[in-house]
Design an enzyme around this catalytic site. Structure first.
Site, PDB file in Angstrom:
ATOM      1  CG  ASP A  12      -1.884  -0.934   0.988  1.00  0.00           C
ATOM      2  OD1 ASP A  12      -2.020  -1.324   0.142  1.00  0.00           O
ATOM      3  OD2 ASP A  12      -2.382  -1.221   2.393  1.00  0.00           O
ATOM      4  CG  ASP A 131     -12.703  -4.433  -1.777  1.00  0.00           C
ATOM      5  OD1 ASP A 131     -11.556  -4.884  -1.715  1.00  0.00           O
ATOM      6  OD2 ASP A 131     -12.862  -3.183  -1.564  1.00  0.00           O
TER       7      ASP A 131
END
Lengths: 253, 214
Positions: A12, A131
């Site tokens: 990330d 997701d």
């Protein structure tokens, strides 16, 4: 012997640094993206994924420089996602050196983007990130905006749909498990993997090496993605591969 | 253009930065150019012919840029490396879009047969064949030098080449079926996987190509 199951460390990235936190809070600095990508390559990572979590649009170009620098030094496939909204965004990342581009919210809002991008750059370059959250036993729905918005879409149906639109791969994250270190949602992973012909990368919840092996053998994932277990030196990618091989899973070592 | 230059043929299908980047990494200072100019291809010492996307689009774009004669000429007498669709385009015909290829090698480009897509344990194999698989070196070749037989390379494809003349097979890989993953003849070497994304094994192959004197 045949195709190896892949281990993919995920980084990330925000404002040029790798960070790790739970649900975008308590972000801890995990280091320089290029340095970390090189380390994973040396450990035998099969691919590397950068997820740009930069909030402000004026910092968007930072990721392009990181991708450029990474592609000059790391010769394994590189996937980049985060904030991809248009075919032009896809092209910019590919031209900077990404091999695949991952899209999430934009694909839900505008499914034509998947089809357009796939037609322009080839489906091998297009990853759709899903997701998913469990909403009833055996039922998962697609969420966007970091798990805050329920789209009402069934995750398995959406996976079939993106394959049809031209996705080359699915990055499947369980929002229930992400950050918990309790392991992948194996039922979700298996349901999606069995529903599509394209490869599925399992993500969300890895806390130990057993979880990675389970993702492949129980979840039937083609690849497993993890972040924190690698970033803070709990395990190396090589250790993860050795563990999987001992359990009869074919890996590149 | 400097002598010793390596030309990467750009016919507008996708991104060649990875190929260029990996070649530069092993080129030891030699010039590597990405070019759509037939004259630059003609002047190069060695030619890399990559490809991605669908083969009908690749053939169309190659001709739209007038690159076919230069590529065919290079395949006759220069060290020539075909990669992925660049390998497939060297064959006579592809099942992908029922399109004719360049015909440098006799044979067909076939799709993985759906009914054979199961592994030894009975698990379903997905198409595209994506990821790291083993390449068996079926005969010695300068481009295999220093690379272990059975080394893993990175693949992304749904079609594979099936040469008529088995003598040109340089490597094979198993995915449901055994398929030809590398071919070689005289000055040509062509491979289905992506050496530019195959870590040390891939870089070694590219370095071997740059030094190759067929």
């Amino acid at each position: 012997m045949g195709l190896a199951k892949r281990i993919i460390p995920c980084l990330d990235v925000t404002a040029g640094r790798v960070v790790k936190g739970t649900n975008f809070v308590d972000l801890r600095d995990a280091g320089d993206p290029i340095e970390i990508a090189r380390r994973y390559d040396e450990q035998g990572a099969d691919e590397v994924t950068f997820l740009d979590i930069t909030a402000s649009s004026d910092q968007r170009d930072i990721i392009l420089h990181i991708v450029e620098a990474c592609a000059a030094q790391v010769f394994i496939p590189l996937t980049v996602g985060g904030g991809v909204r248009t075919v032009a965004d896809v092209r910019r990342l590919l031209n900077a050196g990404a091999d695949k581009v991952s899209m999430n919210t934009a694909a839900v809002q505008n499914p034509d983007l998947v089809a357009d991008a796939s037609a322009k750059v080839g489906n091998q370059c297009i990853v759709v990130a899903i997701d998913a959250k469990q909403t009833a036993p055996g039922l998962w729905q697609v969420f966007t905006h970091g798990g805050r918005n329920n789209t009402g879409l069934d995750a398995v149906e959406w996976a079939r749909k993106v394959q049809q639109l031209g996705a080359g791969e699915i990055l499947l994250t369980s929002m229930d498990r992400d950050g918990t270190k309790n392991g992948f949602d194996l039922a979700l992973t298996r349901a999606v993997s069995d529903a599509v012909d394209i490869p599925v990368i399992a993500s969300g919840g890895v806390g130990n090496l057993q979880h990675l092996a389970d993702g492949v053998s129980e979840g039937r994932a083609d690849a497993v993605l993890a972040a924190s277990i690698f970033h803070f030196g709990e395990y190396t990618v090589r250790e993860a591969k050795e563990y999987m091989r001992e359990r009869g899973i074919e890996v590149r070592l | 253009m400097a002598t010793g230059a390596i030309a990467v043929v750009d016919y507008g299908m996708g991104n060649l930065r990875s190929v260029w980047q990996a070649l530069v990494h092993v080129a030891d200072g030699r010039e590597v150019v990405v070019t759509a100019d037939p004259a630059v291809v003609a002047a190069a010492e060695r030619v890399v012919f990559p490809g991605q996307g669908a083969m009908p689009d690749c053939m169309r774009e190659l001709d739209a840029r007038g690159l076919r004669p230069a590529v065919l000429a290079a395949a006759r007498d220069k060290p020539f490396l075909g990669i992925c669709i660049g390998e497939q385009m060297l064959f006579e015909h592809s099942a992908e879009g029922d399109v004719a290829g360049l015909g440098v090698f006799a044979g067909e480009v076939r799709r993985f047969p759906a009914e054979k897509m199961v592994d030894a344990a009975g698990n379903r194999l997905k198409v595209p064949h994506m990821g790291w698989n083993e390449v068996r070196q079926t005969r010695p070749h300068a481009l295999w030098e220093g690379i272990a037989d059975g080394a893993r390379f990175y693949f992304v494809h749904s079609y594979y080449v099936d040469p008529v003349d088995r003598a040109c097979v340089a490597g094979t890989t198993d995915y449901g079926i055994p398929f030809t993953s590398a071919v070689a003849r005289d000055n040509i070497f062509a491979i289905q996987c992506h050496p530019e994304k195959s870590a040390q094994a891939g870089l070694a192959l590219l370095e071997n190509f740059i030094r190759w004197k067929p």
